[in-house]
Scaffold this motif. Structure first.
Motif, PDB file in Angstrom:
ATOM      1  N   THR A   1      42.718  45.493  38.193  1.00  0.00           N
ATOM      2  CA  THR A   1      42.282  44.215  37.632  1.00  0.00           C
ATOM      3  C   THR A   1      41.585  44.471  36.304  1.00  0.00           C
ATOM      4  OG1 THR A   1      40.133  44.308  38.760  1.00  0.00           O
ATOM      5  CG2 THR A   1      41.923  43.194  39.927  1.00  0.00           C
TER       6      THR A   1
ATOM      7  N   ARG B   1      36.046  40.799  35.088  1.00  0.00           N
ATOM      8  CA  ARG B   1      36.093  40.288  36.460  1.00  0.00           C
ATOM      9  C   ARG B   1      35.113  39.143  36.689  1.00  0.00           C
ATOM     10  NH1 ARG B   1      37.179  42.353  41.824  1.00  0.00           N
ATOM     11  NH2 ARG B   1      37.798  44.384  41.007  1.00  0.00           N
ATOM     12  N   GLN B   2      33.889  39.292  36.223  1.00  0.00           N
ATOM     13  CA  GLN B   2      32.862  38.268  36.474  1.00  0.00           C
ATOM     14  C   GLN B   2      33.119  36.976  35.713  1.00  0.00           C
ATOM     15  OE1 GLN B   2      28.991  39.236  34.063  1.00  0.00           O
ATOM     16  NE2 GLN B   2      29.958  41.207  34.528  1.00  0.00           N
TER      17      GLN B   2
ATOM     18  N   PRO C   1      37.786  33.080  36.932  1.00  0.00           N
ATOM     19  CA  PRO C   1      37.656  32.284  38.157  1.00  0.00           C
ATOM     20  C   PRO C   1      38.465  32.886  39.293  1.00  0.00           C
ATOM     21  CG  PRO C   1      38.097  30.876  36.254  1.00  0.00           C
ATOM     22  CD  PRO C   1      38.292  32.291  35.796  1.00  0.00           C
ATOM     23  N   GLU C   2      37.947  32.762  40.504  1.00  0.00           N
ATOM     24  CA  GLU C   2      38.641  33.312  41.667  1.00  0.00           C
ATOM     25  C   GLU C   2      39.851  32.451  42.031  1.00  0.00           C
ATOM     26  OE1 GLU C   2      36.028  33.908  44.931  1.00  0.00           O
ATOM     27  OE2 GLU C   2      34.675  35.251  43.842  1.00  0.00           O
ATOM     28  N   GLY C   3      40.822  33.099  42.636  1.00  0.00           N
ATOM     29  CA  GLY C   3      41.948  32.371  43.190  1.00  0.00           C
ATOM     30  C   GLY C   3      43.034  32.001  42.216  1.00  0.00           C
TER      31      GLY C   3
END
Length: 383
Positions: free
Chosen positions: A209, A214-215, A218-220
């Motif tokens: 990734t 990463r932070q 957004p997730e998903g």
């Protein structure tokens, strides 16, 4: 150094051929390919190898040294590991392998914003000596957050990328549906099943990734949404207005990567850059581009005002010597080190650095050249 060299792979081309056998085709083609018809990637290396050097045998030159200084820092050789995106896709855990090797051999490791290791880990592995390459965010807040992290990680040099105003047209990647993680087509699955060591290591270290980002992601998000996010979040277009706040905020050395003209060199000097990297993104952006060694010729006259480095097309110690004799003060290679890691895994970083050092040292000794900065005296001028 001798113990780190695997005699079965004494050249970068040997490593490339071994890597091709160990990496799924979609990942290898991402590493190995250029854009459009690959004219630029081929021209880069072929033009470098037209440069000829002349030895001077009958004088007392003493023992030669490969040590050199760039950005106020001393390194054991005049080359470093260039920033490469998606490293963990091409070989799992490869940025960590290369960062450790670079630190051990005292050469610079440059971390890309869009590779698969974050700033903090790069700093930990190199004891705060990793350089950081910034893909400039559209939003000032995100830009400043990333710069604050690079500063906290003690990165001595910030590299701004200027040669990606748009993404290159890469037929192989389009055909392969390349993404992060890779698109699981039947063809790609079959490729993965045929490379069990790559597959096992991917399971061991996890799906690659964009770790630094990463932070902020957004997730998903599905693959299409991730692409939209990256396009919206980052812009490769740079100008004085966008560079000035970075120069004002960044207290360390600032380098512009992707310079291909005398005009942009003069602009970089005007804007307060400490150095430039003459580059055409490894032939991955503009197939009609001039080779980097050709671009370098019109730029070197300004070496008294800004430190000039070069990447793109370098594949060996003699190539590095040719570039420095032509006026570059320092060089970087990207693909060569990735071939090494993909071919030899955890030993690939040390091996590739060791053979490149040995090749470069042999050229210095053969030319009877005592110091790296004396290499231009051995350049044969050709039409």
């Amino acid at each position: 150094m001798q113990s780190e060299i695997n005699s079965n792979y004494p050249s970068i081309e040997d490593l490339r051929l071994k890597a091709k056998k160990r990496v799924p085709l979609f990942a290898f083609e991402y590493l190995d390919g250029g854009c459009n018809e690959d004219v630029s990637i081929i021209r880069n290396t072929s033009d470098i190898r037209k440069v000829q050097l002349q030895p001077r045998y009958l004088h007392n030159y003493g023992e030669s040294s490969t040590k050199t200084k760039i950005m106020g820092l001393e390194y054991d050789a005049p080359f470093g590991i260039a920033p490469v995106g998606l490293q963990g896709l091409m070989w799992p855990n490869s940025p960590e392998i290369l960062a450790r090797a670079a630190h051990k051999h005292n050469i610079p490791f440059v971390l890309s914003t869009v590779t698969t290791m974050d700033i903090e880990r790069a700093s930990e592995l190199t004891e705060g000596k990793a350089w950081f390459q910034l893909y400039n965010p559209v939003e000032d807040e995100l830009r400043d957050q990333i710069l604050n992290r690079a500063e906290a990680a003690h990165c001595p040099v910030l590299v701004l990328l200027c040669d990606v105003p748009t993404f290159g047209y890469r037929p192989r990647d389009i055909r392969n549906g390349l993404a992060l993680p890779p698109k699981m087509s039947v063809q790609n699955i079959l490729q993965i099943l045929g490379k069990p060591t790559w597959a096992f290591n991917t399971l061991k270290y996890g799906q690659p990734t964009f770790e630094t980002l990463r932070q902020h992601i957004p997730e998903g998000l599905n693959l299409k949404q991730l692409g939209y996010f990256m396009d919206k979040t980052f812009s490769g277009k740079l100008n004085e207005e966008r560079i000035k706040p970075i120069r004002d905020k960044w207290k360390g050395k600032l380098v512009l990567k992707g310079v291909a003209s005398e005009q942009d060199t003069l602009e970089a000097i005007k804007m307060g850059f400490d150095g430039i990297i003459v580059s055409n993104h490894g032939g991955r952006q503009l197939d009609a581009a001039q080779s980097t060694i050709s671009s370098l010729k019109s730029i070197t006259k300004h070496g008294d005002k800004i430190e000039i480095m070069m990447d793109s097309g370098l594949r060996s110690g003699p190539d590095i010597a040719r570039a420095i004799a032509s006026g570059a003060k320092f060089t970087f290679m990207g693909r060569s080190f990735m071939y090494g890691v993909a071919a030899l895994g955890n030993k690939g970083g040390n091996h590739t650095i060791a053979i490149t050092k040995r090749q470069f040292q042999q050229v210095m000794d053969q030319l009877c050249c005592k110091r790296v900065e004396d290499l231009p005296k051995h350049l044969l001028t050709t039409n």
